[in-house]
Write a protein that holds these residues in place. Sequence first.
Motif, PDB file in Angstrom:
ATOM      1  N   ALA A   1      61.863  66.366  35.807  1.00 56.52           N
ATOM      2  CA  ALA A   1      60.759  65.106  35.446  1.00 56.52           C
ATOM      3  C   ALA A   1      59.946  65.722  35.023  1.00 56.52           C
ATOM      4  O   ALA A   1      58.452  66.000  34.110  1.00 56.52           O
ATOM      5  CB  ALA A   1      61.074  63.971  35.264  1.00 56.52           C
ATOM      6  N   ALA A   2      59.418  65.878  36.205  1.00 54.76           N
ATOM      7  CA  ALA A   2      57.601  65.842  36.702  1.00 54.76           C
ATOM      8  C   ALA A   2      56.926  67.435  36.141  1.00 54.76           C
ATOM      9  O   ALA A   2      56.454  67.577  35.728  1.00 54.76           O
ATOM     10  CB  ALA A   2      57.640  66.115  38.199  1.00 54.76           C
ATOM     11  N   LEU A   3      58.217  68.659  36.381  1.00 56.69           N
ATOM     12  CA  LEU A   3      57.718  70.150  35.771  1.00 56.69           C
ATOM     13  C   LEU A   3      57.125  69.833  34.133  1.00 56.69           C
ATOM     14  O   LEU A   3      56.682  69.982  33.657  1.00 56.69           O
ATOM     15  CB  LEU A   3      58.677  71.016  35.373  1.00 56.69           C
ATOM     16  CG  LEU A   3      58.494  71.417  37.757  1.00 56.69           C
ATOM     17  CD1 LEU A   3      59.756  72.421  37.798  1.00 56.69           C
ATOM     18  CD2 LEU A   3      57.629  71.768  38.161  1.00 56.69           C
ATOM     19  N   ILE A  42      48.974  67.881  37.919  1.00 52.07           N
ATOM     20  CA  ILE A  42      49.513  68.692  38.988  1.00 52.07           C
ATOM     21  C   ILE A  42      50.279  67.150  40.091  1.00 52.07           C
ATOM     22  O   ILE A  42      51.443  66.603  39.804  1.00 52.07           O
ATOM     23  CB  ILE A  42      49.748  70.392  39.734  1.00 52.07           C
ATOM     24  CG1 ILE A  42      50.285  71.299  39.180  1.00 52.07           C
ATOM     25  CG2 ILE A  42      50.795  69.679  41.437  1.00 52.07           C
ATOM     26  CD1 ILE A  42      49.717  72.838  40.081  1.00 52.07           C
ATOM     27  N   VAL A  43      49.274  66.774  39.701  1.00 52.57           N
ATOM     28  CA  VAL A  43      49.039  65.336  40.853  1.00 52.57           C
ATOM     29  C   VAL A  43      49.557  64.408  39.671  1.00 52.57           C
ATOM     30  O   VAL A  43      49.974  63.431  40.275  1.00 52.57           O
ATOM     31  CB  VAL A  43      47.659  64.984  41.174  1.00 52.57           C
ATOM     32  CG1 VAL A  43      47.069  63.534  41.310  1.00 52.57           C
ATOM     33  CG2 VAL A  43      46.710  66.171  41.962  1.00 52.57           C
ATOM     34  N   LEU A  76      54.322  60.541  39.256  1.00 48.82           N
ATOM     35  CA  LEU A  76      55.119  60.525  37.601  1.00 48.82           C
ATOM     36  C   LEU A  76      56.209  60.794  38.266  1.00 48.82           C
ATOM     37  O   LEU A  76      57.266  59.951  38.322  1.00 48.82           O
ATOM     38  CB  LEU A  76      55.001  60.783  36.568  1.00 48.82           C
ATOM     39  CG  LEU A  76      54.259  60.204  35.526  1.00 48.82           C
ATOM     40  CD1 LEU A  76      54.341  60.503  33.920  1.00 48.82           C
ATOM     41  CD2 LEU A  76      54.012  59.010  35.545  1.00 48.82           C
ATOM     42  N   ARG A  77      56.337  61.403  39.182  1.00 47.42           N
ATOM     43  CA  ARG A  77      57.760  61.822  40.409  1.00 47.42           C
ATOM     44  C   ARG A  77      58.182  61.008  40.841  1.00 47.42           C
ATOM     45  O   ARG A  77      59.126  60.782  41.090  1.00 47.42           O
ATOM     46  CB  ARG A  77      58.104  63.388  41.248  1.00 47.42           C
ATOM     47  CG  ARG A  77      59.062  63.747  41.508  1.00 47.42           C
ATOM     48  CD  ARG A  77      59.701  65.104  42.028  1.00 47.42           C
ATOM     49  NE  ARG A  77      58.245  65.629  42.756  1.00 47.42           N
ATOM     50  CZ  ARG A  77      58.645  64.978  44.133  1.00 47.42           C
ATOM     51  NH1 ARG A  77      60.157  64.754  44.259  1.00 47.42           N
ATOM     52  NH2 ARG A  77      57.828  65.127  44.986  1.00 47.42           N
ATOM     53  N   ALA A  78      57.097  60.618  41.641  1.00 49.83           N
ATOM     54  CA  ALA A  78      57.190  59.116  42.839  1.00 49.83           C
ATOM     55  C   ALA A  78      57.270  57.728  42.066  1.00 49.83           C
ATOM     56  O   ALA A  78      58.702  57.617  42.406  1.00 49.83           O
ATOM     57  CB  ALA A  78      55.752  58.849  43.413  1.00 49.83           C
ATOM     58  N   LEU A  79      56.670  57.723  40.871  1.00 48.38           N
ATOM     59  CA  LEU A  79      57.292  56.623  40.019  1.00 48.38           C
ATOM     60  C   LEU A  79      58.946  56.688  39.506  1.00 48.38           C
ATOM     61  O   LEU A  79      58.888  55.954  39.864  1.00 48.38           O
ATOM     62  CB  LEU A  79      55.983  56.498  39.435  1.00 48.38           C
ATOM     63  CG  LEU A  79      56.395  55.294  38.232  1.00 48.38           C
ATOM     64  CD1 LEU A  79      56.031  54.113  39.281  1.00 48.38           C
ATOM     65  CD2 LEU A  79      55.899  54.795  36.951  1.00 48.38           C
ATOM     66  N   TYR A  80      59.056  57.504  39.140  1.00 47.83           N
ATOM     67  CA  TYR A  80      60.412  57.747  38.242  1.00 47.83           C
ATOM     68  C   TYR A  80      61.253  57.447  39.647  1.00 47.83           C
ATOM     69  O   TYR A  80      62.528  56.962  39.892  1.00 47.83           O
ATOM     70  CB  TYR A  80      60.705  59.463  37.757  1.00 47.83           C
ATOM     71  CG  TYR A  80      60.463  59.596  36.737  1.00 47.83           C
ATOM     72  CD1 TYR A  80      59.565  58.159  36.096  1.00 47.83           C
ATOM     73  CD2 TYR A  80      59.325  60.733  36.179  1.00 47.83           C
ATOM     74  CE1 TYR A  80      58.952  58.511  34.545  1.00 47.83           C
ATOM     75  CE2 TYR A  80      59.006  60.847  35.035  1.00 47.83           C
ATOM     76  CZ  TYR A  80      58.134  59.835  34.160  1.00 47.83           C
ATOM     77  OH  TYR A  80      58.291  60.184  32.974  1.00 47.83           O
ATOM     78  N   HIS A  81      61.401  58.130  40.937  1.00 49.32           N
ATOM     79  CA  HIS A  81      62.131  58.249  42.513  1.00 49.32           C
ATOM     80  C   HIS A  81      62.241  56.422  42.448  1.00 49.32           C
ATOM     81  O   HIS A  81      63.442  56.393  42.493  1.00 49.32           O
ATOM     82  CB  HIS A  81      61.510  58.733  43.164  1.00 49.32           C
ATOM     83  CG  HIS A  81      62.834  58.977  44.334  1.00 49.32           C
ATOM     84  ND1 HIS A  81      63.416  59.160  44.538  1.00 49.32           N
ATOM     85  CD2 HIS A  81      62.491  57.894  45.559  1.00 49.32           C
ATOM     86  CE1 HIS A  81      63.992  58.611  45.368  1.00 49.32           C
ATOM     87  NE2 HIS A  81      63.434  58.275  46.506  1.00 49.32           N
ATOM     88  N   GLU A  82      61.321  55.710  42.528  1.00 48.83           N
ATOM     89  CA  GLU A  82      61.300  54.434  43.175  1.00 48.83           C
ATOM     90  C   GLU A  82      61.593  53.277  41.912  1.00 48.83           C
ATOM     91  O   GLU A  82      62.058  52.390  41.847  1.00 48.83           O
ATOM     92  CB  GLU A  82      59.948  53.796  43.387  1.00 48.83           C
ATOM     93  CG  GLU A  82      59.223  54.284  44.270  1.00 48.83           C
ATOM     94  CD  GLU A  82      60.126  54.429  45.437  1.00 48.83           C
ATOM     95  OE1 GLU A  82      60.646  53.155  45.960  1.00 48.83           O
ATOM     96  OE2 GLU A  82      59.767  54.999  47.101  1.00 48.83           O
ATOM     97  N   SER A  94      47.088  52.544  45.339  1.00 48.30           N
ATOM     98  CA  SER A  94      46.152  53.479  44.901  1.00 48.30           C
ATOM     99  C   SER A  94      47.290  54.131  44.180  1.00 48.30           C
ATOM    100  O   SER A  94      46.577  54.556  42.880  1.00 48.30           O
ATOM    101  CB  SER A  94      45.871  54.138  46.281  1.00 48.30           C
ATOM    102  OG  SER A  94      46.307  55.078  46.829  1.00 48.30           O
ATOM    103  N   THR A  95      48.483  54.688  44.317  1.00 53.12           N
ATOM    104  CA  THR A  95      48.978  55.345  43.907  1.00 53.12           C
ATOM    105  C   THR A  95      49.889  54.762  42.804  1.00 53.12           C
ATOM    106  O   THR A  95      49.924  55.304  41.569  1.00 53.12           O
ATOM    107  CB  THR A  95      50.345  56.012  44.610  1.00 53.12           C
ATOM    108  OG1 THR A  95      50.055  56.461  45.601  1.00 53.12           O
ATOM    109  CG2 THR A  95      51.403  56.570  43.960  1.00 53.12           C
ATOM    110  N   LEU A  96      49.734  53.388  42.740  1.00 56.47           N
ATOM    111  CA  LEU A  96      50.373  52.669  41.094  1.00 56.47           C
ATOM    112  C   LEU A  96      49.297  52.403  40.281  1.00 56.47           C
ATOM    113  O   LEU A  96      49.409  52.617  39.470  1.00 56.47           O
ATOM    114  CB  LEU A  96      50.504  51.558  41.734  1.00 56.47           C
ATOM    115  CG  LEU A  96      51.538  51.433  42.480  1.00 56.47           C
ATOM    116  CD1 LEU A  96      52.293  49.151  42.467  1.00 56.47           C
ATOM    117  CD2 LEU A  96      52.984  50.693  41.096  1.00 56.47           C
TER     118      LEU A  96
END
Length: 192
Positions: free
Chosen positions: A30-32, A115-116, A121-127, A181-183
């Motif tokens: 998904a992130a890629l 990439i950032v 988004l990958r971290a958010l999808y995981h959560e 900051s991530t949010l």
Amino acid sequence: MIKRSVDIGKLSKEELNEVSLKSVFYQYHAALCFFAEKLVQDRTEAEDIVEDVFIKLWEKEPDFSKHKNIKAILYIAVKNACFNFIAQRRRNNSKLNGFAYTIQQETESYALLEIVHAEVLRALYHELENLPTECRNVMQLVFIEGWEHKKIAEHLDISISTVKTHKARGIHALRKKMSVSTLLLFLYIIFS
């Protein structure tokens, strides 16, 4: 979806390689795709590019577990494949506006920024996966699909106030799990 309770000791080398590929694919696909779409500005082409990268890497080296930094390898391979696609599109398209836009996209800083974005988004999808089902569905439709509250309510056959409640609960849960900051970076990415 990958079964997480696989007894690795009972698998053949080929089966281990397949589990390794599926695990890496599930973790980064998904992130890629998001990253590639930002570079080529075409969702379908981005998905094709990412899948081609996985296929080429699989054909070249089927044991993904041997790579120490598979994330870097994947991002570099996708970036290069996107740049190749853009160059081909540029050769096929002589419009000045398309050329100027393509030149802007080819800068390394643009690729690093994307990439950032993809990693956030990958971290958010995981959560999001850890949220209760109803709350997760609303959050995905609001923030990922960009739907309005009314459309979500109609789609999920719930009231607008229920949509707002699930959204508020989802944001509250994500705030507990992720840094502010991530949010904020995620919200900036979504609304820019």
